[in-house]
Design a protein around this motif. Structure first.
Motif, PDB file in Angstrom:
ATOM      1  N   GLY A 151     -33.546  -1.881  44.563  1.00 61.58           N
ATOM      2  CA  GLY A 151     -34.998  -1.952  44.433  1.00 61.58           C
ATOM      3  C   GLY A 151     -35.374  -2.730  43.191  1.00 61.58           C
ATOM      4  O   GLY A 151     -34.526  -3.315  42.511  1.00 61.58           O
ATOM      5  N   LEU A 179     -34.493   4.408  50.510  1.00 65.60           N
ATOM      6  CA  LEU A 179     -34.725   3.507  49.390  1.00 65.60           C
ATOM      7  C   LEU A 179     -34.006   2.174  49.532  1.00 65.60           C
ATOM      8  O   LEU A 179     -34.411   1.189  48.913  1.00 65.60           O
ATOM      9  CB  LEU A 179     -34.276   4.171  48.081  1.00 65.60           C
ATOM     10  CG  LEU A 179     -34.970   5.464  47.670  1.00 65.60           C
ATOM     11  CD1 LEU A 179     -34.396   5.956  46.340  1.00 65.60           C
ATOM     12  CD2 LEU A 179     -36.474   5.295  47.562  1.00 65.60           C
ATOM     13  N   THR A 198     -37.263  -0.775  47.689  1.00 62.92           N
ATOM     14  CA  THR A 198     -38.151   0.105  46.926  1.00 62.92           C
ATOM     15  C   THR A 198     -38.721  -0.622  45.724  1.00 62.92           C
ATOM     16  O   THR A 198     -38.036  -1.415  45.079  1.00 62.92           O
ATOM     17  CB  THR A 198     -37.374   1.348  46.430  1.00 62.92           C
ATOM     18  OG1 THR A 198     -36.792   2.011  47.558  1.00 62.92           O
ATOM     19  CG2 THR A 198     -38.282   2.328  45.699  1.00 62.92           C
ATOM     20  N   GLN A 228     -40.779   1.199  50.092  1.00 57.30           N
ATOM     21  CA  GLN A 228     -40.923   2.509  49.487  1.00 57.30           C
ATOM     22  C   GLN A 228     -41.491   2.327  48.080  1.00 57.30           C
ATOM     23  O   GLN A 228     -41.173   1.354  47.390  1.00 57.30           O
ATOM     24  CB  GLN A 228     -39.564   3.215  49.393  1.00 57.30           C
ATOM     25  CG  GLN A 228     -38.838   3.378  50.719  1.00 57.30           C
ATOM     26  CD  GLN A 228     -39.477   4.420  51.604  1.00 57.30           C
ATOM     27  OE1 GLN A 228     -39.786   5.513  51.154  1.00 57.30           O
ATOM     28  NE2 GLN A 228     -39.652   4.106  52.876  1.00 57.30           N
ATOM     29  N   ARG A 282     -42.956   7.647  52.315  1.00 54.16           N
ATOM     30  CA  ARG A 282     -42.804   6.383  51.583  1.00 54.16           C
ATOM     31  C   ARG A 282     -43.032   6.510  50.077  1.00 54.16           C
ATOM     32  O   ARG A 282     -42.972   5.507  49.367  1.00 54.16           O
ATOM     33  CB  ARG A 282     -43.744   5.314  52.155  1.00 54.16           C
ATOM     34  CG  ARG A 282     -43.366   4.836  53.542  1.00 54.16           C
ATOM     35  CD  ARG A 282     -44.338   3.759  54.026  1.00 54.16           C
ATOM     36  NE  ARG A 282     -44.321   2.581  53.154  1.00 54.16           N
ATOM     37  CZ  ARG A 282     -45.297   1.676  53.120  1.00 54.16           C
ATOM     38  NH1 ARG A 282     -46.381   1.828  53.880  1.00 54.16           N
ATOM     39  NH2 ARG A 282     -45.201   0.632  52.320  1.00 54.16           N
TER      40      ARG A 282
END
Length: 285
Positions: free
Chosen positions: A11, A7, A34, A59, A89
Motif C-alpha cells: 500500500g 489490503l 491500500t 482500502q 473498506r
C-alpha cells in the motif's frame, strides 16, 4: 475475507494534507491495495470517507488516529457511518502519538486500553482496528484487542519479532520510507531531512535501539547505516527488495512512504509497482 487479503501486499502511506481523490484514484490504478491516511486524521473521518467515495476498490486505513486528540466515541460513530456506506473498506489504525508532541500523554498503554473500551462499548469490532505498537506492552495489547500492528520507521527484523509475538493470523503492516535516487549521498540528504524530527522523538529512537541500532546511530542526524536501513534508497529494484524483506520477515502488508513528500510520488510509485508486478496481484494471477 481477512485484512491481509483485503489490503493487498503493498500500500501507500501519505499524510492527509497531501492527499485528494485524484491521487487516491491514481494509487488505486497502479495496483496498490491500500492507502494509509497519515498525519493523525480526526475522529470524524471525513477525509477517509471522501477518499473512499472517490475510489472503487481501494482500502483506506488510518495511520494513525491519535488517542490524545481524537475522541473515541466520535471515532466509533464515524466508523459505523462509513462501514454502512463502504462495508469492509476502512481499517482503523490507532496510536498514542509521542510524548514530545502530546504533553498529556501519561501511561499510554493504560490510556489505549480505556480508548479501546469505548470502541468496544460502541460496537466497533476488534478486527476493524489495528494498533501502532512500537513497544512490547503495546504489542501485547495489539495481540489481544485488535487485528494486529502498524509500526512506523522499523526494519524487517522488527517485523519478524512482531510475528513471533503476535503469532499467525495477526495482521502486521509496517510502513517503509523510500527515496528513488541512485545517488547515495543525494538520497541521504533527503532521508536525513525527513528523519530529522523523528530522531528527536523518544518513542522512535527507543524503537530504533530495540531494533539493534546504537546510541551512536541515533545521535545527531543519524549514522549512514541507520539512514540507509530506515529510509531505503536506490533504484526501483532496491526499493522493491526492501518491501520484500519485510514480507519475507513475516509482514502481511507493507505501506510505502515516498520521500521527498513534495516530489513526483506517482513516478516513484509507478516504478515500484512495475518492479513488484502489482498489476498481476490486482488481477489475482
Amino acid at each position: 475475507m481477512i485484512w491481509s487479503q483485503r489490503l493487498g501486499t503493498v500500500g501507500v502511506w501519505r499524510s492527509g494534507r497531501d492527499l485528494d481523490g485524484g491521487l487516491a484514484r491514481a494509487i488505486q490504478d497502479l495496483g496498490y491495495g491500500t492507502l494509509w491516511l497519515g498525519g493523525s486524521p480526526s475522529s470524524d473521518l471525513r477525509q477517509a470517507e471522501e477518499l473512499l467515495d472517490a475510489t472503487s476498490s481501494l482500502q483506506i486505513a488510518t495511520g494513525i488516529v491519535n488517542i490524545w486528540s481524537s475522541e473515541a466515541a466520535e471515532l466509533a460513530d464515524s466508523w459505523h457511518r462509513i462501514e454502512a456506506k463502504h462495508p469492509g473498506r476502512l481499517l482503523l489504525g490507532i496510536g498514542s502519538g509521542h510524548r514530545e508532541a502530546d504533553p498529556d500523554r501519561v501511561r499510554p498503554v493504560d490510556a489505549m486500553a480505556r480508548y479501546l473500551d469505548v470502541l468496544d462499548d460502541r460496537g466497533v469490532p476488534a478486527e476493524a482496528r489495528i494498533l501502532s505498537a512500537l513497544g512490547p506492552r503495546m504489542l501485547a495489547m495489539a495481540a489481544g484487542r485488535s487485528a494486529g500492528t502498524h509500526p512506523y520507521l522499523t526494519i524487517p527484523a522488527q517485523s519478524a519479532e512482531a510475528r513471533q509475538v503476535l503469532g499467525e493470523g495477526a495482521l502486521i503492516a509496517p510502513e517503509q520510507t523510500v527515496v528513488l535516487d541512485t545517488d547515495a549521498e543525494a538520497a541521504r540528504i533527503k532521508a536525513r531531512k525527513f528523519l530529522r524530527l523523528y530522531l528527536q522523538l523518544s518513542n522512535y529512537t527507543t524503537s530504533m535501539l530495540r531494533g539493534g541500532f546504537t546510541e551512536a546511530d541515533i545521535a545527531g542526524e543519524g549514522s549512514d547505516d541507520l539512514i540507509d536501513r530506515i529510509v531505503v534508497h536506490g533504484d526501483a529494484a532496491a526499493l522493491a527488495a526492501a518491501v520484500r524483506a519485510h514480507l519475507d520477515a513475516g509482514a502481511d502488508h507493507v505501506c510505502v512512504q515516498v520521500q521527498p513528500a513534495r516530489s513526483d510520488i506517482i513516478a516513484t510509485l509507478r516504478a515500484l509497482a512495475a518492479e513488484l508486478d502489482l498489476s498481476a496481484e490486482q488481477s489475482g494471477s
